[in-house]
Motif scaffolding. Structure first.
Motif, PDB file in Angstrom:
ATOM      1  N   GLY A 160      -9.329  -1.604   8.093  1.00  0.00           N
ATOM      2  CA  GLY A 160      -8.282  -2.325   7.322  1.00  0.00           C
ATOM      3  C   GLY A 160      -8.334  -2.749   6.033  1.00  0.00           C
ATOM      4  O   GLY A 160      -7.758  -3.833   5.457  1.00  0.00           O
ATOM      5  N   LEU A 161      -9.731  -2.431   5.331  1.00  0.00           N
ATOM      6  CA  LEU A 161     -10.059  -2.926   4.126  1.00  0.00           C
ATOM      7  C   LEU A 161     -10.446  -2.014   2.962  1.00  0.00           C
ATOM      8  O   LEU A 161     -11.000  -2.016   2.064  1.00  0.00           O
ATOM      9  N   ILE A 162      -9.739  -0.682   3.152  1.00  0.00           N
ATOM     10  CA  ILE A 162      -9.942   0.502   2.527  1.00  0.00           C
ATOM     11  C   ILE A 162      -8.784   0.665   1.496  1.00  0.00           C
ATOM     12  O   ILE A 162      -7.701   0.602   1.550  1.00  0.00           O
ATOM     13  N   VAL A 163      -9.371   0.875   0.049  1.00  0.00           N
ATOM     14  CA  VAL A 163      -8.491   1.259  -1.110  1.00  0.00           C
ATOM     15  C   VAL A 163      -8.792   2.320  -1.493  1.00  0.00           C
ATOM     16  O   VAL A 163      -9.941   2.755  -1.718  1.00  0.00           O
ATOM     17  N   LEU A 164      -7.673   3.347  -1.827  1.00  0.00           N
ATOM     18  CA  LEU A 164      -8.121   4.558  -2.393  1.00  0.00           C
ATOM     19  C   LEU A 164      -7.517   4.654  -3.799  1.00  0.00           C
ATOM     20  O   LEU A 164      -6.658   3.802  -4.446  1.00  0.00           O
ATOM     21  N   THR A 165      -8.479   5.117  -4.737  1.00  0.00           N
ATOM     22  CA  THR A 165      -8.519   5.171  -6.086  1.00  0.00           C
ATOM     23  C   THR A 165      -9.024   6.559  -6.682  1.00  0.00           C
ATOM     24  O   THR A 165      -9.472   7.483  -6.019  1.00  0.00           O
ATOM     25  N   GLU A 189       1.251  -9.113 -10.658  1.00  0.00           N
ATOM     26  CA  GLU A 189       2.258  -9.043 -11.485  1.00  0.00           C
ATOM     27  C   GLU A 189       2.205 -10.160 -12.340  1.00  0.00           C
ATOM     28  O   GLU A 189       2.287 -11.395 -11.795  1.00  0.00           O
ATOM     29  N   ARG A 190       1.944  -9.924 -13.711  1.00  0.00           N
ATOM     30  CA  ARG A 190       1.928 -10.662 -14.734  1.00  0.00           C
ATOM     31  C   ARG A 190       1.193 -12.055 -14.454  1.00  0.00           C
ATOM     32  O   ARG A 190       1.451 -13.128 -14.585  1.00  0.00           O
ATOM     33  N   GLY A 191      -0.332 -11.599 -14.292  1.00  0.00           N
ATOM     34  CA  GLY A 191      -1.415 -12.724 -13.931  1.00  0.00           C
ATOM     35  C   GLY A 191      -1.018 -13.435 -12.578  1.00  0.00           C
ATOM     36  O   GLY A 191      -1.998 -14.252 -12.167  1.00  0.00           O
ATOM     37  N   GLU A 192      -0.058 -12.961 -11.620  1.00  0.00           N
ATOM     38  CA  GLU A 192      -0.056 -13.463 -10.201  1.00  0.00           C
ATOM     39  C   GLU A 192      -0.672 -12.510  -9.314  1.00  0.00           C
ATOM     40  O   GLU A 192      -0.275 -11.312  -9.533  1.00  0.00           O
ATOM     41  N   ALA A 193      -1.436 -13.039  -8.164  1.00  0.00           N
ATOM     42  CA  ALA A 193      -1.959 -12.287  -7.153  1.00  0.00           C
ATOM     43  C   ALA A 193      -1.347 -12.755  -6.011  1.00  0.00           C
ATOM     44  O   ALA A 193      -2.191 -13.745  -5.270  1.00  0.00           O
ATOM     45  N   PRO A 194      -0.237 -12.663  -5.336  1.00  0.00           N
ATOM     46  CA  PRO A 194       0.515 -13.192  -4.329  1.00  0.00           C
ATOM     47  C   PRO A 194      -0.447 -13.046  -3.176  1.00  0.00           C
ATOM     48  O   PRO A 194      -0.130 -13.912  -1.986  1.00  0.00           O
ATOM     49  N   PHE A 195      -1.393 -12.019  -2.952  1.00  0.00           N
ATOM     50  CA  PHE A 195      -2.273 -11.643  -1.729  1.00  0.00           C
ATOM     51  C   PHE A 195      -3.719 -12.094  -1.840  1.00  0.00           C
ATOM     52  O   PHE A 195      -4.380 -11.558  -1.296  1.00  0.00           O
ATOM     53  N   GLY A 196      -3.993 -12.764  -3.036  1.00  0.00           N
ATOM     54  CA  GLY A 196      -5.383 -12.811  -3.533  1.00  0.00           C
ATOM     55  C   GLY A 196      -6.026 -11.855  -4.260  1.00  0.00           C
ATOM     56  O   GLY A 196      -5.506 -10.868  -4.280  1.00  0.00           O
ATOM     57  N   THR A 197      -7.287 -12.114  -4.392  1.00  0.00           N
ATOM     58  CA  THR A 197      -8.262 -11.250  -5.058  1.00  0.00           C
ATOM     59  C   THR A 197      -9.388 -10.878  -4.174  1.00  0.00           C
ATOM     60  O   THR A 197      -9.785 -11.609  -3.570  1.00  0.00           O
ATOM     61  N   TRP A 198      -9.391  -9.501  -4.050  1.00  0.00           N
ATOM     62  CA  TRP A 198     -10.480  -8.987  -3.064  1.00  0.00           C
ATOM     63  C   TRP A 198     -11.741  -8.345  -3.566  1.00  0.00           C
ATOM     64  O   TRP A 198     -11.447  -7.843  -4.811  1.00  0.00           O
ATOM     65  N   ALA A 241      -9.494 -12.139   7.767  1.00  0.00           N
ATOM     66  CA  ALA A 241      -8.251 -11.274   7.626  1.00  0.00           C
ATOM     67  C   ALA A 241      -8.713  -9.886   6.801  1.00  0.00           C
ATOM     68  O   ALA A 241      -9.706 -10.088   6.181  1.00  0.00           O
ATOM     69  N   THR A 242      -7.912  -9.079   7.001  1.00  0.00           N
ATOM     70  CA  THR A 242      -7.985  -7.783   6.127  1.00  0.00           C
ATOM     71  C   THR A 242      -6.744  -7.472   5.201  1.00  0.00           C
ATOM     72  O   THR A 242      -6.001  -8.241   5.354  1.00  0.00           O
ATOM     73  N   GLU A 244      -5.263  -4.928   5.083  1.00  0.00           N
ATOM     74  CA  GLU A 244      -3.972  -4.370   5.652  1.00  0.00           C
ATOM     75  C   GLU A 244      -3.124  -5.650   6.611  1.00  0.00           C
ATOM     76  O   GLU A 244      -1.988  -5.561   6.569  1.00  0.00           O
ATOM     77  N   ASP A 245      -3.919  -6.769   7.045  1.00  0.00           N
ATOM     78  CA  ASP A 245      -3.243  -7.806   7.514  1.00  0.00           C
ATOM     79  C   ASP A 245      -2.370  -8.408   6.638  1.00  0.00           C
ATOM     80  O   ASP A 245      -1.196  -8.765   6.910  1.00  0.00           O
ATOM     81  N   ALA A 246      -2.862  -8.260   5.443  1.00  0.00           N
ATOM     82  CA  ALA A 246      -1.976  -9.183   4.318  1.00  0.00           C
ATOM     83  C   ALA A 246      -0.738  -8.434   3.757  1.00  0.00           C
ATOM     84  O   ALA A 246       0.075  -8.961   3.587  1.00  0.00           O
ATOM     85  N   VAL A 247      -1.256  -6.888   3.366  1.00  0.00           N
ATOM     86  CA  VAL A 247      -0.082  -6.154   2.883  1.00  0.00           C
ATOM     87  C   VAL A 247       0.288  -4.849   3.490  1.00  0.00           C
ATOM     88  O   VAL A 247       1.120  -4.399   3.092  1.00  0.00           O
ATOM     89  N   GLY A 248      -0.313  -4.567   4.543  1.00  0.00           N
ATOM     90  CA  GLY A 248       0.099  -3.133   5.162  1.00  0.00           C
ATOM     91  C   GLY A 248      -0.836  -2.199   4.642  1.00  0.00           C
ATOM     92  O   GLY A 248      -1.385  -2.486   3.827  1.00  0.00           O
ATOM     93  N   GLY A 249      -0.635  -0.820   5.064  1.00  0.00           N
ATOM     94  CA  GLY A 249      -1.107   0.250   4.799  1.00  0.00           C
ATOM     95  C   GLY A 249      -0.311   1.550   4.499  1.00  0.00           C
ATOM     96  O   GLY A 249       0.275   1.868   5.258  1.00  0.00           O
ATOM     97  N   GLN A 250      -0.540   1.920   3.290  1.00  0.00           N
ATOM     98  CA  GLN A 250       0.287   3.260   3.037  1.00  0.00           C
ATOM     99  C   GLN A 250      -0.471   4.491   3.851  1.00  0.00           C
ATOM    100  O   GLN A 250      -1.515   4.577   4.110  1.00  0.00           O
ATOM    101  N   GLY A 251       0.313   5.455   4.241  1.00  0.00           N
ATOM    102  CA  GLY A 251      -0.031   6.632   4.842  1.00  0.00           C
ATOM    103  C   GLY A 251      -0.751   7.501   3.559  1.00  0.00           C
ATOM    104  O   GLY A 251      -0.564   7.433   2.661  1.00  0.00           O
ATOM    105  N   VAL A 252      -1.777   8.335   4.261  1.00  0.00           N
ATOM    106  CA  VAL A 252      -2.301   9.543   3.707  1.00  0.00           C
ATOM    107  C   VAL A 252      -2.055  10.851   4.415  1.00  0.00           C
ATOM    108  O   VAL A 252      -2.331  10.913   5.467  1.00  0.00           O
ATOM    109  N   SER A 253      -2.014  11.891   3.439  1.00  0.00           N
ATOM    110  CA  SER A 253      -2.005  12.989   3.975  1.00  0.00           C
ATOM    111  C   SER A 253      -3.102  14.056   3.320  1.00  0.00           C
ATOM    112  O   SER A 253      -3.312  13.778   1.959  1.00  0.00           O
TER     113      SER A 253
END
Length: 353
Positions: A160-165, A189-198, A241-242, A244-253
């Motif tokens: 639940g902690l992975i970002v793809l880039t 968005e415009r200086g705001e991080a509604p789910f925090g900075t990781w 918390a992870t 994904e707990d905060a924002v969900g996770g996009q699918g990957v193919s």
């Protein structure tokens, strides 16, 4: 392409393409730890075929074996490009999004658009329930006193902690080293991080990228790195918390198929400012432009958009879909990104858990 912060000039483009990347910092007190790969599983729980990393010159799969067809393998083109490069070999693994249901049908969820306009303006990112808004975020990188930005997406993962880039948003092409620090703000968005900075704690990029990139930077005629310009970052949890707990996770193919894509990220080159999530949408991708093993889409986003997800099968209501590639390079001429396959799948397994 990576975007320098507090600077007005974009990075110099190489070979008529602009790299937009961020690089990931290596922890100063310990080496990167690698975990033993686990047996892959499909969303249904059935065992997936055992797969191994491939080299850039290894053959790509010649047939489409996915259970539910989501498009044409490599946009109907042969895997090998006119310059002799091959993409990451496709493997029959599809991770579903962890919220929402992607629509698997011809076409795209948003109208065809190439100008990088703001995505869903006026829609609240926090608690919006739209995965495209909440899982997409801005990466900030630091190296030698300089700061840069890139884009990334939270994906479905065991930890639940992975970002793809993009790989060049993890490995610094200028210093040929890792960044000193990298952080991620989903739904920025415009200086705001509604789910925090990781804060990043581990990362992975393909060996194929590092080797081909070194040859290219040393003046060799080797654009093979473009077919492997993807990577994964694992971020430290916050208060148990992870991501994904905060924002969900996009699918990957990892099947190298496309069904039209929406590309969402944070470009900062003129006329953009890297402050809002912007998008392009294309109903059909090209493959192999310029002899490189990349998908190509009509999209004018550039610096700072590197690492943006090419999301296929997008559900316009939930923002859920399947990432099939990531923005590697481009600008006014279009957006180009490598399709994800067996190497990417094994890379994800190596740091997830």
């Amino acid at each position: 392409m990576r975007l320098p912060r507090l600077a007005t000039a974009a990075l110099v483009a190489a070979a008529a393409l602009t790299l937009g990347g961020c690089l990931l910092p290596s922890p100063p007190e310990r080496p990167v730890e690698r975990t033993a790969p686990r047996a892959p599983t499909t969303p249904s729980g059935a065992a997936a075929p055992e797969v191994v990393p491939v080299e850039p010159d290894a053959p790509v799969t010649s047939g489409d074996t996915t259970a539910s067809d989501t498009g044409e393998l490599y946009a109907g083109e042969a895997g090998e490009t006119s310059d002799g490069f091959l993409p990451d070999a496709a493997v029959d693994v599809v991770l579903p999004p962890t919220a929402g249901t992607p629509v698997v049908r011809p076409g795209i969820a948003l109208p065809v658009h190439e100008d990088g306009d703001e995505l869903l303006p006026g829609t609240a990112h926090e608690g919006s329930g739209n995965l495209l808004l909440t899982t997409s975020g801005r990466l900030e990188l630091s190296a030698g006193g300089a700061e840069y930005t890139c884009s990334g997406t939270v994906i479905n993962s065991e930890s639940g902690l992975i970002v793809l880039t993009a790989a060049h948003c993890i490995f610094d092409d200028d210093t040929r080293d890792w960044y000193d620090r990298i952080s991620f703000a989903p739904a920025y968005e415009r200086g705001e991080a509604p789910f925090g900075t990781w804060v990043a704690e581990e990362w992975w990029v393909p060996e194929q990228y590092l080797e081909a990139n070194d040859r290219w930077l040393d003046g060799a005629d080797d654009d093979g790195w473009m077919g492997f310009d993807f990577g994964f970052i694992r971020f430290a949890p916050q208060d148990g918390a992870t991501l994904e707990d905060a924002v969900g996770g996009q699918g990957v193919s990892f099947t190298a198929e496309t069904n039209g894509v929406v590309i969402a990220g944070y470009p900062g080159n003129d006329p953009f400012d890297s402050e809002v999530l912007r998008h392009c949408a294309e109903d059909r991708l090209d493959y192999g432009a310029g002899g490189d093993a990349n998908y190509g889409a009509d999209c004018e986003m550039g610096d700072g958009a590197s690492g943006s997800a090419f999301v296929s099968n997008l559900d316009p209501t939930t923002g859920a879909g399947h990432i099939t590639a990531v923005f590697s390079n481009g600008g006014a001429t279009g957006a180009y990104g490598p399709p994800l396959g067996v190497t990417a799948w094994n890379g994800l397994r190596s740091i997830d858990g």
